[in-house]
Scaffold this active site. Structure first.
Site, short mmCIF file in Angstrom:
data_model
loop_
_atom_site.label_atom_id
_atom_site.label_comp_id
_atom_site.label_asym_id
_atom_site.label_seq_id
_atom_site.Cartn_x
_atom_site.Cartn_y
_atom_site.Cartn_z
CB CYS A 268 -0.87 0.04 1.26
SG CYS A 268 -1.94 -1.33 1.48
CB ILE A 269 2.80 2.82 2.79
CG1 ILE A 269 1.77 2.41 3.84
CG2 ILE A 269 3.34 4.22 3.08
CD1 ILE A 269 0.51 3.22 3.83
#
Ligand code: SAJ
Length: 433
Positions: A268-269
């Site tokens: 994600c990040i």
């Protein structure tokens, strides 16, 4: 049980990973007839036997008493009024968003859209603003020769599952929903309200809902980059950055603590910001600040290796030919996920300097070269703690390093007791402390 048979109570969840599987189990528990579809035969075979492909207590429990139909065949889609897509959206090597999984799933779904039944298709996968309107909906319309808003409805509800989180889960995490039109938004909002205990916030349109997820994860990436840059600076100033962050965190408002480390991993990040950066670039805007933050975070593995070299140098050793143990391959503590893990960038950097690298992660044994902590550090002159697993924090003692004649410990997650290692005569190097 009659409730489960009719069309409007039947849903299909496509993609049975850490997002789709909990969602399928929850919808089933809430009374829907659920078809869980995944192209991975091994995974579906396990699920049919009530076994979880993911090492998660709640999923293992939920599978013991679920009535979800697990399938590899998409045909069940035609029996469902709601079809939810939960497949990965990584980025290509050149950091361009990769929609291959989404497109291949939509191609299959398009074969089974029943026009006069107006099914609702919900995309949960993380995508940049514009993907639903400009790519996914036109793709389905072309594939199935249908018209959105007339033959099928479309909504976007970005997933927010946080792997390994004991507090927040698919049932209690608030969600945002965007719709192609009012009817799509209404149907999707009603569905999520029927299965969640948390707030379901309708957004103005699809783009707003897509932007929410990218913004919340870019926010985290930028904040991590801020403290990583502080770590690079404070390393030279002789200031312990973690103590300063803890001090700042006593401010009860307008401050949110993040902590420096050897890198930013996960699916994600480190990935999501590129979705917005790319889309904005296509529309004439360059996200300089977000790009700079990504550059700081992707520089941390290299900084970590510099700390290893610096520590060995202080013992008059060089990286070339020296054994270095890497503890942790997973991208964060207590998970077995290695996607975008900084550990692999640290390993590559060390090998480029001809260090002899040994790896160990109790959550990722199949990719570990050593099968125990003791085996990993045996003969090593430097040890890097790259993932803050609690087992490392508990078992990696200064005495263990002294007994194995390890010179240097690089604490990539600033999670060890620095003073204890220094007191034992170990050359301790943190990230910004
Ligand atoms: N990390 C730092 N410093 C920090 C926090 C994280 O270096 O202060 C590193 C971690 O070690 C890891 C990476 O960043 O390598 C990502 O860590 P993460 O805690 O953000 O974990 P993720 O990737 O599982 O992020 C998820 C995200 N959830 C969703 O996308 C639905 C994210 O939005 C959440 O904020 C995050 O969990 C969370 O808060 O735990």
């Amino acid at each position: 049980m009659a409730l489960k048979q009719n069309y409007y109570q039947s849903i299909a969840v496509i993609g049975l990973g850490y997002v789709g599987l909990p969602l399928a189990l929850l919808a089933d528990k809430k009374g829907y007839k659920v078809y869980g579809i995944d192209t991975d035969r091994d995974k579906v075979g396990l699920l049919k036997k009530g076994k979880s492909p993911i090492d998660d207590v709640d999923l293992k429990e939920g599978l013991k008493r679920t009535s979800v139909d697990f399938e590899t065949d998409y045909r069940a889609v035609e029996k469902c009024s709601i079809i939810i897509v939960c497949v990965p959206t990584p980025v290509h090597k050149n950091l361009i968003p990769n929609l291959d999984h989404v497109k291949s799933v939509c191609k299959e779904i398009s074969r089974f859209i029943v026009k006069n039944k107006k099914p609702l298709l919900i995309l949960e996968s993380t995508v940049n603003p514009g993907v639903s309107n400009e790519i996914v909906i036109p793709f389905i319309e072309k594939q199935a020769r249908v018209t959105c808003g007339q033959d099928f409805l479309f909504a976007h509800c970005p997933e927010r599952i946080n792997p390994g989180d004991k507090k927040w889960n698919v049932f209690n995490i608030p969600r945002v929903v965007g719709g192609y039109d009012d009817e799509s938004l209404k149907r999707a909002t009603e569905f999520y309200k029927s299965i969640l205990s948390a707030q379901v916030k309708p957004m103005g349109n699809l783009k707003e809902a897509e932007a929410v997820k990218i913004v919340e994860n870019s926010f985290r990436d930028i904040n991590i980059a801020f403290v990583n840059e502080l770590a690079l600076s404070f390393s030279r100033l002789g200031i312990d950055v973690t103590k300063v962050i803890d001090g700042a965190a006593t401010k009860p408002f307008s401050f949110m603590a993040h902590y420096p480390g050897c890198g930013v991993g996960g699916h994600c990040i480190p990935v999501d910001p590129y979705y917005l950066i790319e889309y904005a670039k296509q529309n004439g805007f360059y996200h300089d600040f977000m790009t700079r933050a990504r550059r700081v975070n992707t520089s941390m593995p290299h900084f970590t290796v510099e700390k290893v070299a610096e520590g060995l140098n202080e013992s008059r050793r060089v990286l070339n030919g020296t054994k270095v143990a890497i503890l942790g391959l997973a991208y964060k503590a207590e998970v077995d996920d290695t996607r975008e893990s900084p550990s692999y960038k640290i390993i590559d950097n060390l090998r480029k300097s001809n260090a002899l690298v040994e790896t160990y992660d109790p959550f990722v044994l199949k990719e570990s070269s050593a099968k125990s902590l003791k085996e990993a550090i045996n003969g090593a002159k430097a040890v890097v703690l790259a993932t803050g697993h609690s087992s490392f924090i508990n078992e990696l003692t200064p005495q263990m390093l002294v007994e194995n004649a390890v010179d240097v410990i690089v604490d990539g997650r600033n999670c060890l007791d620095k003073e204890a290692f220094v007191k034992a005569g170990i050359n301790y190097k943190g990230i910004g402390r």
